[in-house]
Design a protein around this motif. Structure first.
Motif, short mmCIF file in Angstrom:
data_model
loop_
_atom_site.label_atom_id
_atom_site.label_comp_id
_atom_site.label_asym_id
_atom_site.label_seq_id
_atom_site.Cartn_x
_atom_site.Cartn_y
_atom_site.Cartn_z
N ARG A 1 -3.18 5.18 -3.13
CA ARG A 1 -4.15 6.19 -2.74
C ARG A 1 -3.47 7.56 -2.75
O ARG A 1 -2.24 7.64 -2.74
N ASN B 1 -1.40 -1.18 -4.25
CA ASN B 1 -2.59 -0.34 -4.09
C ASN B 1 -2.13 1.08 -3.85
O ASN B 1 -1.28 1.33 -2.99
N ASN C 1 0.83 -1.21 0.00
CA ASN C 1 0.00 0.00 0.00
C ASN C 1 0.86 1.26 0.00
O ASN C 1 1.74 1.42 0.84
N ASP D 1 -9.11 6.94 -3.15
CA ASP D 1 -8.58 5.97 -4.09
C ASP D 1 -8.12 6.68 -5.36
O ASP D 1 -8.69 7.70 -5.75
N TYR E 1 -12.48 -1.52 -10.43
CA TYR E 1 -12.16 -0.14 -10.80
C TYR E 1 -12.93 0.30 -12.03
O TYR E 1 -13.32 1.47 -12.15
#
Length: 653
Positions: free
Chosen positions: A333, A331, A303, A365, A408
């Motif tokens: 953000r 991932n 992340n 996101d 997504y």
């Protein structure tokens, strides 16, 4: 040199899973840990760590060893450096003996570059704290930035005064070579003149993940606009800007603990965030984000959160890094600070709780962030809107996980008010184009007809090498196990007739193997296995409860690597997670006696087969009838022996 007592204490104290855990995100897998290889670019784990054996193996690159070997491979430490690093990590006092002149000369070029950088760091720190300019100019700047003395010390901040060659003259005086000063970029050489590269600048040392000084960033305090605001060290054997993240050595534990990494742009952003208490923060140091930098984080977490200031132009430029992060299967953000604020100023002006609350409330996101940003440009313009949608789908196409892609796409369809079918169709087109581009290869000229192409043949398996390696594996894994082996005992009945029967006899595995090989006078044909065999037997004689980590410590590097590969091959099946597919791998220790017996019988049978082949050649070449008959009888006897061995193995000739 480091004393043997210190080395022994380091090996006894250091835990391989803890050492590697500082550099690689490890997840429990049975009795072991697994993770992504830190040596190759991969998306599925092939890196295995065994806490029981205190060793690791990277199946993608073939590397392996103990904690010291990992530091030598990953951080390019010398052996003494790795020992010192572990001693510092585990608070072990280092005892050293005096080095000879020859030993001092053995330091290689790479180590010399590190030593020059470490001297420079200490020089800049001293100049900051003790010189008049340092205290009046640089320390004032750091205090204006809100840095505490503890933070200045933690990040090893420094200063180089405005003398043209103050640092260079001191380095030469202390015996450091000009060639290394020039290669690191600390000194600029023009003809017969020499200048300090970081003259009149505050200094930010740049560290590796383990804390070694790789290079420096220097910020000018002058208002002269002709001077570059920031200067970095030159690219060198130890410093590659595109492969480094500023603050990674201070952030690695926080990243692993929080399972998230905040990425900012500058040195002061990192320092201010850490001082405020947010320690999982690193910076790309003003460079465009690179795959190598992303992989550094990928070892610690999946992340990543990008922190941007309110500058739209800067945000748009930085968005290019989002696709690179997605390509690595991570991932991503994004969070932006209010107009006129950046991570440095926001952290300085707010408490830790306020900072955390802001990040929680404003982090979104990537797909939502990108949509909102690009949608501003599109507005009511259909052409720009279509370009925006395609841009978003191209980002989604970078994601290797198909489930994430679908999620997504649906989110993108909702945000942009467009049908999912159109987006899925667009994604398919992009993926198909990417595959075609990847498969497109240059035309190859037709093969010449006058050249005979020999068919490729598979390399022959070295049966004896495999069997000898198997014996070493059994000794290492189960040598101290007590097992019941089936033995053949000759006895006579009441009439005196000789016969044989099978009985169970208990023995330690290493004793069984050693005695059986001695009985048949079998010698290993591969020198490394022969050497290992006698070392292992000797170690078991001294202590039947052999500790692998202690045994590895005393082996030469080549043999230590060989042992690691043998031991960790045993763990390879855990990477495939067979249990999730309802395929349960039987542990070998459940049938050790059978495996030992079969391996020795196979080795005997292989050697007998080789002897039969040798005698058959001799029989064909025999010049006299007498020798021919002797050879023929020997062949017959060996064939009989091979038949007995095959029957014991329940195999057909």
């Amino acid at each position: 040199m480091i004393s043997r007592t210190t080395i022994d204490q380091v090996f006894e104290t250091a835990r391989v899973e803890e050492v590697i855990g500082d550099f690689v995100q490890l997840k429990k897998s049975g009795s072991n840990y697994k993770g992504l290889s830190p040596f190759t670019d991969e998306r599925t784990p092939s890196f295995m760590v065994s806490p029981v054996k205190q060793i690791w193996k990277d199946f993608s690159s073939g590397k392996g060893g103990n904690a010291v070997a990992f530091l030598m491979e990953h951080e390019h430490f010398t052996y003494p450096e790795a020992i010192k690093y572990l001693a510092k990590k585990y608070n072990i006092e280092i005892e050293e003996t005096e080095q000879t002149a020859e030993q001092k000369l053995e330091a290689d070029k790479r180590e010399s570059l590190y030593l020059v950088n470490e001297f420079a760091r200490d020089y800049f720190k001293t100049t900051l704290k003790d010189s008049q300019q340092g205290k009046a100019v640089a320390m004032t700047y750091f205090k204006e930035r809100g840095f505490s003395l503890e933070t200045i010390e933690k990040f090893q901040l420094g200063y180089n005064d405005d003398r043209w060659d103050g640092f260079t003259r001191e380095a030469l005086k202390q015996g450091y070579q000009m060639s290394f000063l020039e290669e690191t970029g600390l000194t600029i050489v023009k003809g017969d003149r020499q200048f300090d590269r970081f003259r009149s600048r505050v200094i930010f040392p740049i560290h590796s993940m383990s804390g070694r000084v790789l290079g420096f960033g220097g910020r000018t305090l002058s208002t002269d606009k002709q001077l570059a605001k920031y200067l970095n060290s030159l690219e060198s054997e130890v410093y590659h800007k595109s492969k480094i993240l500023y603050g990674i050595n201070f952030a690695k534990q926080g990243i692993a603990k929080e399972d998230n990494c905040y990425l900012v742009e500058g040195y002061t952003d990192v320092i201010q965030m850490h001082q405020r208490g947010l320690t999982n923060v690193v910076a790309s140091s003003g460079t465009a984000l690179t795959p190598e930098q992303i992989r550094l984080v990928n070892r610690l977490t999946k992340n990543m959160t990008l922190l941007f200031d309110g500058d739209d132009a800067g945000i748009r430029a930085s968005l290019r890094g989002v696709d690179l992060i997605l390509e690595q299967g991570m991932n991503v953000r994004i969070c932006t600070f209010p107009q006129g604020e950046d991570p440095d100023s926001f952290a300085r002006n707010n408490s830790l709780d306020a900072l955390l609350d802001y990040l929680a409330a404003n982090t979104t996101d990537f797909i939502n962030f990108k949509a909102s940003l690009l949608a501003k440009d599109a507005a009511d313009n259909p052409i720009k809107k279509s370009e925006t949608v395609r841009d978003m789908v191209q980002s989604i196409a970078k994601i290797p996980d198909h489930i994430k892609q679908e999620v997504y796409l649906k989110e993108c369809a909702r945000i942009m008010d467009i049908s999912q079918e159109v987006l899925f169709s667009t994604l398919a087109q992009i993926l198909r184009k990417n595959r075609n581009d990847a498969q497109r290869t240059p035309e190859v000229s037709a093969p010449r007809l006058d050249v005979i192409q020999k068919p490729k043949t598979e390399p022959k398996v070295d049966v004896q090498h495999s069997l000898e390696r198997k014996i070493i594996e059994l000794l290492l894994l189960y040598g101290g196990f007590e097992q019941e082996f089936v033995e053949t005992v000759i006895e006579s009945d009441e009439s005196g007739t000789l016969g044989h029967k099978s009985v169970l006899q208990s023995a330690l595995v290493y004793q069984k193997i050693y005695l059986d090989l001695q009985e048949d006078e079998i010698e290993f044909t591969h020198p490394e296995f022969q050497d290992l065999f006698y070392r292992i037997i000797e170690a078991y004689h001294q202590n039947p409860e052999l500790k692998i980590d202690g045994f590895l410590q005393d082996l030469p590097h080549e043999l230590s690597a060989q042992v690691t590969h043998i031991l960790m091959d045993e763990e390879k099946h855990q990477l495939h997670q067979w249990d999730r597919k309802l395929i349960f791998v039987k542990e070998k220790k459940e049938g050790v006696a059978q495996i030992v017996a079969e391996t020795i019988l196979n080795l005997r049978r292989h050697l007998v087969t080789k002897k039969i082949d040798e005698l058959s050649v001799q029989f064909k070449e025999a010049s006299s009838t007498e020798h021919s008959e002797e050879t023929l009888q020997a062949v017959t006897d060996y064939i009989g022996l091979k038949k007995v061995l095959s029957e014991k193995l329940n195999r057909v000739l």
